[in-house]
Design an enzyme around this catalytic site. Structure first.
Site, PDB file in Angstrom:
ATOM      1  N   ASP A  67       0.883  -1.050  -0.165  1.00 31.97           N
ATOM      2  CA  ASP A  67       0.002  -0.019   0.128  1.00 31.97           C
ATOM      3  C   ASP A  67       0.827   1.199   0.014  1.00 31.97           C
ATOM      4  O   ASP A  67       2.105   1.141   0.173  1.00 31.97           O
ATOM      5  CB  ASP A  67      -0.919   0.126   1.122  1.00 31.97           C
ATOM      6  CG  ASP A  67      -0.277  -0.316   2.502  1.00 31.97           C
ATOM      7  OD1 ASP A  67       1.234  -0.164   2.608  1.00 31.97           O
ATOM      8  OD2 ASP A  67      -1.137  -0.681   3.397  1.00 31.97           O
ATOM      9  N   GLU A 143      -9.407  -1.895   5.709  1.00 33.71           N
ATOM     10  CA  GLU A 143      -9.797  -1.520   6.890  1.00 33.71           C
ATOM     11  C   GLU A 143     -11.164  -2.587   7.217  1.00 33.71           C
ATOM     12  O   GLU A 143     -11.781  -2.908   6.391  1.00 33.71           O
ATOM     13  CB  GLU A 143     -10.382  -0.043   7.048  1.00 33.71           C
ATOM     14  CG  GLU A 143      -9.417   0.857   6.854  1.00 33.71           C
ATOM     15  CD  GLU A 143      -8.079   0.771   7.993  1.00 33.71           C
ATOM     16  OE1 GLU A 143      -8.097   0.080   8.724  1.00 33.71           O
ATOM     17  OE2 GLU A 143      -7.717   2.243   8.143  1.00 33.71           O
TER      18      GLU A 143
END
Ligand code: PGA
Length: 251
Positions: A67, A143
């Site tokens: 990421d 998330e």
């Protein structure tokens, strides 16, 4: 799942580096997915040491970061590109063209996600993905609530995640709101996964991830479904795991 519990962070770092080194020696053109954060720092330090001693060679390896933040320049000190330059890319003989990370200031973020996913597909997929876990159960920047079938995408960072990074950025308001992250499906498509978990503050989430229900509310619980998962935890992180599957690792 193979669970290896070692005494402390030093042993975890050495064991993680050994596992990556073994795979690299077997297959010099290994395709890796790599994490940032505090947990893997010791592993990178050990990999760099093995490289300097002439025991490892990254010249044919291909690395993809999991990421990257959106909205800060790639040379911002807290960008994951900067982290990787400091801790790995700038320290070993990995070719710059084989060090991949999503761009942090893309003109079109959605197009950047597609480009990244396609690049991974074109090289034949990831052989070994090394991951950490967030206290909220995130893997990479997936998330809680992220669908398991997600590919590389733009993620809104949760409040918990941004708070965890506030000190590094010098205040919550400076922490980026968004990031580009490999999706859960991108990660789960790796042929092997190594999850690194250290410290008591991760004990609760590790137990939920490995021994609780498989649910998007705990993104790391998806890993229970992976056919070739190794979890490397120190004793503090493993302290809330129950049952007989726990094997003590190498000393
Ligand atoms: P940490 O981050 O290694 O800094 O704890 C892990 C994560 O949030 O994925």
């Amino acid at each position: 799942m193979k669970l290896i519990v070692v005494d402390d962070y030093e042993r975890l770092s050495r064991e993680a580096a050994r596992l990556v080194a073994r795979r690299l020696l077997e297959r010099p053109d290994l395709i890796l997915a790599l994490p940032t954060g505090d947990t893997p720092l010791g592993m990178y330090r050990e990999l760099v040491r093995l490289f300097r001693e002439g025991l490892l060679d990254f010249s044919s390896a291909i690395c993809f970061n999991l990421d990257e933040y959106l909205g800060i320049p790639p040379d911002h000190p807290e960008s994951f590109a900067s982290y990787m330059r400091r801790h790995l890319w700038g320290q070993v003989d990995l070719r710059p063209e084989n060090a991949h990370i999503p761009h942090s200031l893309p003109r079109d973020p959605e197009a950047e996600c597609r480009r990244y996913e396609e690049l991974i597909r074109r090289v034949g997929g990831i052989d070994l993905a090394v991951l950490g876990i967030g206290e909220n159960g995130h893997i990479a920047f997936n998330e809680p609530g992220t669908p398991f079938e997600s590919l590389t995408h733009v993620a809104e960072l949760s409040e918990d995640t941004r708070k965890a990074e506030a000190d590094r950025f010098g205040g919550l308001e400076r922490v980026p709101q968004r990031a580009i992250t490999m999706g859960i499906r991108t990660i789960m498509s790796a042929r092997q996964i190594l999850l690194l978990v250290s410290g008591e503050e991760k004990a609760k989430v590790l137990a939920r991830a490995l021994q609780g229900p498989v649910t998007p509310e705990v993104p790391a619980s998806a890993l229970q479904l992976h056919p070739n998962l190794t979890v490397l935890a120190d004793a503090a992180a493993a302290s809330r795991l129950t049952g007989s599957r726990i094997s003590r690792g190498a000393r």
